[in-house]
Write an enzyme that holds these catalytic residues in place. Structure first.
Site, PDB file in Angstrom:
ATOM      1  N   ARG A 118       0.805  -1.219   0.000  1.00 27.26           N
ATOM      2  CA  ARG A 118       0.000   0.000   0.000  1.00 27.26           C
ATOM      3  C   ARG A 118       0.838   1.270   0.000  1.00 27.26           C
ATOM      4  NH1 ARG A 118      -4.377  -1.934   4.464  1.00 27.26           N
ATOM      5  NH2 ARG A 118      -2.494  -2.924   5.238  1.00 27.26           N
ATOM      6  N   SER A 218      -3.976  -5.534  12.465  1.00 29.86           N
ATOM      7  CA  SER A 218      -4.726  -4.701  13.402  1.00 29.86           C
ATOM      8  C   SER A 218      -5.665  -5.544  14.253  1.00 29.86           C
ATOM      9  CB  SER A 218      -5.533  -3.649  12.630  1.00 29.86           C
ATOM     10  OG  SER A 218      -6.371  -4.272  11.665  1.00 29.86           O
ATOM     11  N   LEU A 219      -6.189  -6.619  13.688  1.00 29.12           N
ATOM     12  CA  LEU A 219      -7.082  -7.488  14.463  1.00 29.12           C
ATOM     13  C   LEU A 219      -6.323  -8.148  15.609  1.00 29.12           C
ATOM     14  CD1 LEU A 219      -9.163  -9.191  11.634  1.00 29.12           C
ATOM     15  CD2 LEU A 219      -9.883  -7.381  13.192  1.00 29.12           C
TER      16      LEU A 219
END
Length: 375
Positions: A118, A218-219
Site C-alpha cells: 500500500r 490490526s485485528l
C-alpha cells in the site's frame, strides 16, 4: 478522566478518578482532511496526548484507494465525515489503476504493479497527482459481473447510490489516512511504564507492525493485546488504593455555561474552521511524500495556528478550566499533529510508511527487531 454528556453544547462535566486506565482510543486519522477513521472523538486520538512523553514513532499509513466523492456521477449532498474505503482486495482481484486518460501507470513504478504494498501504491499515486494534477480511477469492470457483485457487494451498493455501476464503470479513488503504526509503547500484556496505564489497539506500539502494517495485523493488535491486558489491569486495580482527596489535586473542570450561547456558538464555528486549516496543513506538508523543509514549515504553521486559536478562545472569555467537546478535540488534534511532525523530522531515513525526499534510503544502522520482551 473527563466525561461529558452532551445536551446541546453546554453539558455536564463529570470527573472520574481511576485506579486503572486502559486506553483504546484508536488512531489519529482526523489530523488529515480525508480519513477512513470513524467520525467520533475516539479517532481524533484523544488518548495519547495524556501520555505524550511515553510515545514512540508514529508511521502514518495512507490507504491508496478511498472513494473520491468528487468523481461520482451524483455527489453526496453532505460531505462525508469519514472516507468510504475501497478495499485493496479489489486490486488483489484484478483491479487496475488508471489516470483519467485511461493510461495504466503502476507498472512504471513497481514490477508488482497494483499488487505492490500500500505504501508503494500510495506514493505512486501521489506522484501522479503532482505530475498531472488530476483524479485517477480503479477499474474492476473487466471481470465478470457476478464475480464483482459477490466479492464486493458493499462497494457496489455504495457506488450505485451515487449513480456509478462498478461492473461497467471505473471507481474514482483518492488516498486517505487509514492507520497508525506506533504509539504508546506496550509490553506483552498491554502494560506501559506508567503504573496503572494499559493500552490496546491502534493507540499502542506493540511491535506487530514495525514501520509498516500487514493486512489484518490490526485485528491481532486489538483482540490479542486487549484480552491480555484484562487480567493484569484487574489485578492492579484490586491491589491499588486511591483516596477521595485525589479529586482535589486539580482544579475542577467546568462547561462554558457562563459564556452564553452566542459566544459558545462563535467558538464552535471558529474551532471547526481551525480544524479544517490544521488538516489542510497536514495533508499539504506532512502527507505521503515529505521533505525536511516542508515538515519544518508545517511545524511553524501549526504552532502559529494553535496560538491564534487559543488567543481567540481567551479573548471570548474562555477560561483554562473550561472544557467542551470541540475544544478538547482541537487541543488533542494539535498535540498529535505536532507529534507526527516532530517524529518525521527526527527520522533521517525513509522506512516503511515514512518517505522523505531528503533521506530516500533505509539506514540499516537504525533497524530494530520488532520483538517485545516481558518487562
Amino acid at each position: 478522566m473527563l466525561h461529558t454528556t452532551k445536551e446541546g453544547y453546554t453539558s455536564m462535566v463529570r470527573r472520574f478518578i481511576s485506579k486503572v486506565t486502559l486506553l483504546a482510543s484508536g488512531g489519529a486519522g482526523h489530523i488529515y482532511p480525508t480519513t477512513t477513521n470513524p467520525p467520533t472523538s475516539v479517532s481524533s486520538i484523544d488518548g495519547p496526548p495524556l501520555i505524550i512523553f511515553w510515545m514512540v514513532d508514529r508511521f502514518v499509513l495512507f490507504h491508496p484507494t478511498a472513494l473520491a466523492d468528487e468523481g461520482l456521477p451524483i455527489r453526496p449532498s453532505n460531505a462525508r465525515e469519514n472516507a468510504f474505503l475501497i478495499t485493496e482486495a479489489v486490486r488483489g482481484d484484478g483491479g487496475i489503476l488508471y489516470n483519467l486518460d485511461m493510461e495504466r501507470f503502476m507498472p512504471s513504478y513497481d514490477e508488482r504493479a497494483e499488487l505492490a504494498p500500500r505504501d508503494v501504491v500510495a506514493r505512486s499515486i501521489d506522484d501522479q497527482l503532482k505530475k498531472r494534477g488530476e483524479e485517477y480511477v480503479l477499474d474492476i469492470s473487466h471481470k465478470p459481473k457476478e464475480k464483482i457483485l459477490s466479492h464486493f457487494p458493499n462497494i457496489a451498493a455504495e457506488c450505485l447510490r451515487y449513480g456509478l455501476d462498478i461492473t461497467q464503470q471505473p471507481i474514482p479513488v483518492v488516498p486517505a489516512a487509514h492507520y497508525m503504526c506506533g504509539g504508546v509503547r506496550a509490553g506483552l500484556e498491554g502494560e506501559t511504564n506508567v503504573r496503572g496505564l494499559y493500552v490496546a489497539g491502534e493507540v499502542a506500539c506493540t511491535g506487530l507492525h514495525g514501520a509498516n502494517r500487514l493486512a489484518s495485523n490490526s485485528l491481532a493488535e486489538e483482540l490479542v493485546f486487549a484480552r491480555r491486558a484484562v487480567q493484569p489491569s484487574i489485578d492492579h486495580m484490586n491491589l491499588s488504593k486511591i483516596g477521595h482527596s485525589a479529586s482535589n489535586w486539580w482544579q475542577r473542570p467546568v462547561a462554558p455555561l457562563l459564556l452564553g450561547d452566542t459566544v459558545v456558538n462563535k467558538v464552535i464555528h471558529q474551532t471547526r474552521e481551525v480544524r479544517k486549516e490544521l488538516q489542510s496543513i497536514m495533508w499539504e506538508y506532512v502527507g505521503i511524500v515529505r521533505s525536511t523543509s516542508r515538515l519544518t514549515l508545517a511545524e511553524t504553521r501549526i504552532i502559529e495556528l494553535e496560538l491564534k486559536w487559543e488567543q481567540y478562545l481567551f479573548q471570548h472569555g474562555w477560561e483554562p478550566t473550561m472544557v467542551g467537546l470541540e475544544a478538547c478535540e482541537m487541543r488533542n488534534l494539535f498535540c498529535c499533529a505536532k507529534l507526527v511532525v516532530s517524529s518525521a523530522l527526527s527520522r533521517h531515513e525513509s522506512r516503511g510508511l515514512h518517505y522523505t525526499i531528503d533521506f530516500p534510503h533505509v539506514d540499516e544502522s537504525k533497524r530494530l527487531p520488532t520483538v517485545i520482551f516481558p518487562s
